[in-house]
Scaffold this active site. Sequence first.
Site, short mmCIF file in Angstrom:
data_model
loop_
_atom_site.label_atom_id
_atom_site.label_comp_id
_atom_site.label_asym_id
_atom_site.label_seq_id
_atom_site.Cartn_x
_atom_site.Cartn_y
_atom_site.Cartn_z
N SER A 1 63.63 60.91 24.19
CA SER A 1 62.42 62.06 24.45
C SER A 1 62.28 62.93 23.35
CB SER A 1 62.95 62.81 25.65
OG SER A 1 61.76 63.45 26.20
N ASP B 1 56.86 55.42 32.96
CA ASP B 1 57.35 56.68 32.47
C ASP B 1 56.37 57.96 32.79
OD1 ASP B 1 58.54 58.98 31.12
OD2 ASP B 1 59.20 57.71 29.31
N HIS C 1 62.25 57.81 32.65
CA HIS C 1 62.34 58.54 31.48
C HIS C 1 63.78 58.25 30.88
CE1 HIS C 1 60.69 61.00 28.53
NE2 HIS C 1 61.47 61.79 28.48
#
Length: 268
Positions: free
Chosen positions: A96, A219, A247
């Site tokens: 991320s 996602d 995610h």
Amino acid sequence: MTIDILARNNVKVLGDGERTIVFAHGFGCDQDMWRYIVPGFASDYRVVLFDYVGSGRSQLQYYDAGKYNDLSGYAEDVNEIFDALGLRNAIFVGHSVSGMIGLLASIRDERRFGRIVMIGSSPRYVNDEPDYFGGFDAEEIQALLDMMEMNFIGWASYMAPIAMQNPDRSDLAEELERSFCSRDPHIARQFAEVTFLSDCRGELERAPVPALILQCDEDSIAPIEVGNYLHAHLKNSTLRLMNAKGHYPHLSHPEETASLIRQYLADA
């Protein structure tokens, strides 16, 4: 005052391989999120794990709201960890927001980095009409930030299953919710604002090392448009579309995640 960098960021070093692979967690998480991935790499690599200041078992006394009001503050810490361990040509795996933190750190000192792996990373989360789709309108981001401020526990309960996107695995969403809730709400709120309002699009062309982009299906945080944008603007990048949904593929689909990383490094 001399700061013990390795203690500050709760750095752990495993394995004794010739090459080093560094795993960097995302927002609201800590190094424990890599527990399903690490054993498979520790036999072949020197594995480095750490927690950003304000996360996990980092030393909270070093949290500086001014320093960490920008992703560059976190990138500075990454460079300091690399310096403390004497790393060169290391592989940086960032989940991320850590994908962008690793990018910024590599631009500062490319000698330390050999490759970057970005899992569900985004250069900008907010849509920028008409040419960029990040997945969120500015009003949606502000609403999430306001919810964090007014009802942090409620925000965590709301956000965890949306981000995890594996409804048949309620244990994963529950773990993510616990991880969110274990953070200091004020620090988490600032990190969220820094993350979701960041814009690293202008830095992509400066990327000094090749990158692997792992793009999950469905996602909700970093949609496919983001993965395609990264691939189009990062030179020497490789895009791999995953079967994993959500995610957090290193939690929900660790075998696929590890396999794709290994394939990329084997072909490098």
